[in-house]
Write an enzyme that holds these catalytic residues in place. Structure first.
Site, PDB file in Angstrom:
ATOM      1  N   ASP A   1      -4.554  -6.116  10.245  1.00  0.00           N
ATOM      2  CA  ASP A   1      -3.532  -6.689   9.355  1.00  0.00           C
ATOM      3  C   ASP A   1      -2.273  -7.048  10.142  1.00  0.00           C
ATOM      4  O   ASP A   1      -1.160  -6.677   9.772  1.00  0.00           O
ATOM      5  CB  ASP A   1      -3.202  -5.696   8.235  1.00  0.00           C
ATOM      6  CG  ASP A   1      -2.453  -6.358   7.080  1.00  0.00           C
ATOM      7  OD1 ASP A   1      -2.530  -7.593   6.946  1.00  0.00           O
ATOM      8  OD2 ASP A   1      -1.789  -5.637   6.311  1.00  0.00           O
TER       9      ASP A   1
ATOM     10  N   MET B   1       0.807  -1.221   0.000  1.00  0.00           N
ATOM     11  CA  MET B   1       0.000   0.000   0.000  1.00  0.00           C
ATOM     12  C   MET B   1       0.841   1.272   0.000  1.00  0.00           C
ATOM     13  O   MET B   1       0.322   2.345  -0.274  1.00  0.00           O
ATOM     14  CB  MET B   1      -0.922   0.011   1.224  1.00  0.00           C
ATOM     15  CG  MET B   1      -2.049  -0.989   1.164  1.00  0.00           C
ATOM     16  SD  MET B   1      -3.198  -0.798   2.545  1.00  0.00           S
ATOM     17  CE  MET B   1      -2.199  -1.323   3.918  1.00  0.00           C
ATOM     18  N   ALA B   2       2.127   1.190   0.339  1.00  0.00           N
ATOM     19  CA  ALA B   2       2.900   2.412   0.523  1.00  0.00           C
ATOM     20  C   ALA B   2       4.380   2.142   0.332  1.00  0.00           C
ATOM     21  O   ALA B   2       4.844   1.006   0.346  1.00  0.00           O
ATOM     22  CB  ALA B   2       2.653   2.978   1.926  1.00  0.00           C
ATOM     23  N   THR B   3       5.124   3.240   0.115  1.00  0.00           N
ATOM     24  CA  THR B   3       6.581   3.214   0.098  1.00  0.00           C
ATOM     25  C   THR B   3       7.069   4.001   1.305  1.00  0.00           C
ATOM     26  O   THR B   3       6.552   5.081   1.595  1.00  0.00           O
ATOM     27  CB  THR B   3       7.129   3.842  -1.193  1.00  0.00           C
ATOM     28  OG1 THR B   3       6.642   3.077  -2.317  1.00  0.00           O
ATOM     29  CG2 THR B   3       8.645   3.816  -1.212  1.00  0.00           C
ATOM     30  N   VAL B   4       8.059   3.443   2.009  1.00  0.00           N
ATOM     31  CA  VAL B   4       8.576   4.077   3.215  1.00  0.00           C
ATOM     32  C   VAL B   4       9.937   4.691   2.909  1.00  0.00           C
ATOM     33  O   VAL B   4      10.807   4.043   2.314  1.00  0.00           O
ATOM     34  CB  VAL B   4       8.696   3.067   4.376  1.00  0.00           C
ATOM     35  CG1 VAL B   4       9.186   3.770   5.643  1.00  0.00           C
ATOM     36  CG2 VAL B   4       7.360   2.404   4.639  1.00  0.00           C
TER      37      VAL B   4
END
Length: 647
Positions: free
Chosen positions: A145, A33-36
């Site tokens: 999750d 869902m995302a890039t860190v």
């Protein structure tokens, strides 16, 4: 160059200053869902983790709204086992979270490195996770999750849970738009798979699956499709860890069965009850098993971390009949079908020792509960909250002094105010009278005085954006004129009457000159011109000659054969005019075929583009080429006749 280095060189966020505060340093990880990223908070001079949602999620207004709501809820959770959320916002149209940067790894990487954990190690991580979930559940936040990727393991201190609420935001949007529920199917609770509804017991189920994986090195039903795995969660009891690893004791089987009961009512009612179960299990594990672990090679694991979309209507239709009773938590009942019941029975002579052990354990738990309850009350419960003093309109020094007496640190930002004198507080976060945790940081906004406006730079902006930029600072658009420009596109601002950076009254206006675009030029006719004449004609108009060359049997060398940019086309200064100049007829070298046989020589010459004629000596009995006319190496036009003499 590594993939990570290559990504950093092309990632447009690297080096960007987000929200005028967070400087993006490098990419840390990329998930479903995302890039860190690792970023530097330039206001507080500290490193932070910046999690930027993927662009496809930003396209959904529902997700953005839910994302902000869940981020606010996650930010309220204050606990050593929860990754703190500091800030949230939007960058390049994508939502982002600013979170605590953890120095360490996560359970997934640790599992890959070790293969499986010892029983004490697995129970410790399960207990740390449940402690964090207890704090979140008390705030009304369900994770949805729980999986090894979302459990961070610092170099010191307890494991930390991250990504509270993000799964819910993504799942709600997916349900509303497609009827699908998103989740990591290997850890998903049956009620989420069938109805998409979750509560605290759903997170406890996921902890049970994670405990199974930490002990055995794999998730239940590994290797099957997501739908099959979801069906197993709904219809089948989770296998006992001892079925995979026979040395695992009965107490562990009972714990996993209790945490992963299919009916939520059969699981621990909350995280506190689950923590007690883990503690009792840890106390009952034989010492000789403390250092043993499953024989799983590091790196050779079947991870169950794929995030999948599950249609809850399809799953519900498959399981319309009542589910079989879930596995009871009573130890004797759990093992009625075990192959060796005698292992579960304690020798009679050990009964008194067990009574003493249980009595001691209960006493210790009561003491721990009392101390822990007092600690929780003062650190995270109602006793840990203060009431914000009145701040609005008061001098900054007075407000900071009162906050200091309460033990609350503060951060100051300045802003213009038409009503509040310079040096006084205009507003605070939390606001006046609100509850604030005793370790929270208070944001104070201080008036800079009279509301003067700084003229923004609007040169090169489209007219509507320039007007919006001026309107944003409270300024009006004045007189508008137009002029040609080779650099500024048509409709964009060529110049502004008041220089950027000037301080003007908020009711002032700024005159603008708009570009009419580049001055048009008409392409001349170049056919039959010499190369030099064509170039002069093009450059005289301020255009650039783009010359190609080609062979021609009909156009003399040095003359224009054709022009690709059509005569009369409208171009602009600096644009290119493409045309082709003749190089004359194309010539190729005659292949040297002397000494070759007739057919081979013919093939070579015809392949080079020549027409072959043959003369024979002695009837050409031997079929060998004695000579060619012209000789080999002679440059001729393609199609020319070459005569071969054959002996």
């Amino acid at each position: 160059m590594s993939d990570e280095q290559s990504f950093d060189q092309t990632d447009p966020l690297i080096g960007l200053l987000v929200d005028e505060r967070y400087r993006v340093v490098r990419r840390l990880a990329r998930g479903g869902m995302a890039t860190v990223y690792i970023a530097q908070d330039e206001r507080l001079d500290r490193p932070v983790a910046l999690k930027v949602m993927h662009p496809h999620l930003a396209d959904s207004q529902d997700f953005v709204a839910r994302f902000r709501r869940e981020a606010r809820a996650a930010a309220r959770i204050v606990h050593p086992g929860v990754v703190s959320v500091f800030d949230q916002g939007v960058v390049t149209g994508q939502g982002f979270l600013v979170m605590e940067l953890i120095d360490g790894t996560n359970l997934r990487q640790l599992l890959r490195a070790q293969g499986a954990f010892t029983i004490p190690q697995a129970l410790r991580y399960a207990s740390d996770t449940l402690e964090a979930l207890r704090a979140a559940h008390r705030m009304g936040v369900i994770h949805r999750d729980i999986k090894p990727e979302n459990i961070l393991v610092p170099t010191d201190g307890p494991a930390k849970v991250t990504d509270f609420g993000l799964a819910r935001a993504a799942s709600e949007v997916s349900m509303s738009s497609t009827g699908n529920m998103l989740g990591t199917v290997a850890y998903i609770a049956p009620e989420i798979a069938t109805t998409a509804r979750a509560d605290a017991r759903s997170d406890i189920y996921s902890v049970g699956i994670m405990l199974y994986e930490m002990l055995t090195g794999t998730v239940p039903w590994a290797g099957e499709s997501p739908l099959q795995i979801a069906s197993h969660h709904v219809a089948d009891d989770v296998p006992s860890p001892s079925a995979s690893q026979p040395w695992i004791p009965r107490e562990i089987d009972d714990l996993v069965a209790a945490l992963t009961a299919r009916e939520p009512a059969s699981r621990p009612a909350d995280a506190s009850e689950a923590i007690d179960l883990v503690a009792r299990t840890a106390a009952a594990i034989p010492a000789e098993l403390a250092s043993r672990r499953a024989d799983v090679s590091p790196g050779e694991r079947n991870d169950g971390t794929r995030t999948s979309a599950l249609n809850t209507e399809v799953l519900s239709a498959q399981f319309t009949r009542p589910l079989p009773p879930s596995v009871p938590t009573n130890a004797a009942t759990v093992h009625t079908s075990a192959p060796n019941l005698s292992v579960a029975a304690a020798p009679p002579s050990r009964a008194p020792r067990r009574v003493v052990l249980w009595a001691t354990l209960v006493a210790l738990l009561l003491v721990a509960a009392g101390v822990g309850g007092s600690w929780w009350w003062t650190e995270y419960g109602p006793g840990s909250y203060l009431t914000m003093p009145h701040t609005t309109g008061r001098p900054l020094a007075d407000v900071q002094a009162e906050l200091q007496q309460l033990g609350l640190p503060s951060v100051v930002d300045e802003e213009f105010s038409d009503d509040t004198p310079a040096g006084s507080v205009t507003r605070s976060d939390p606001e006046d009278g609100a509850s604030v945790h005793k370790r929270a940081e208070v944001q104070l906004y201080v008036s800079k005085g009279v509301d003067m406006r700084t003229v923004p730079s609007v040169v090169s902006l489209p007219r509507d954006e320039a007007e919006a930029a001026l309107s944003e600072v409270g300024l009006q658009v004045g007189a508008i004129s137009n002029a040609y420009s080779e650099d500024i596109p048509a409709g964009h601002v060529l110049s502004q009457g008041t220089p950027a950076g000037s301080a003007v009254r908020h009711d002032s206006s700024v005159d603008l000159v708009l570009s009419k675009g580049r001055e048009p030029r008409s392409v001349p006719r170049l056919a039959a011109m010499s190369a030099e004449a064509a170039k002069n004609a093009v450059e005289a108009l301020g255009l650039a000659a783009n010359v190609a060359e080609a062979y021609s049997d009909t156009v003399p060398e040095g003359q224009v054969i054709s022009q690709q940019t059509a005569e009369g086309s409208t171009l602009y200064r600096g644009d290119q005019v493409a045309y082709t100049v003749s190089k004359g007829p194309e010539k190729v070298a005659v292949p040297d075929v002397v000494g070759r046989q007739r057919d081979e020589a013919r093939a070579a010459l015809e392949g080079a583009g020549f027409t072959v004629q043959e003369e024979s000596i002695l009837g050409g009995f031997f079929g060998t080429v004695r000579a060619t006319d012209p000789a080999g190496g002679t440059m001729l036009k393609k199609g020319s006749v070459v005569t071969i003499t054959v002996v």
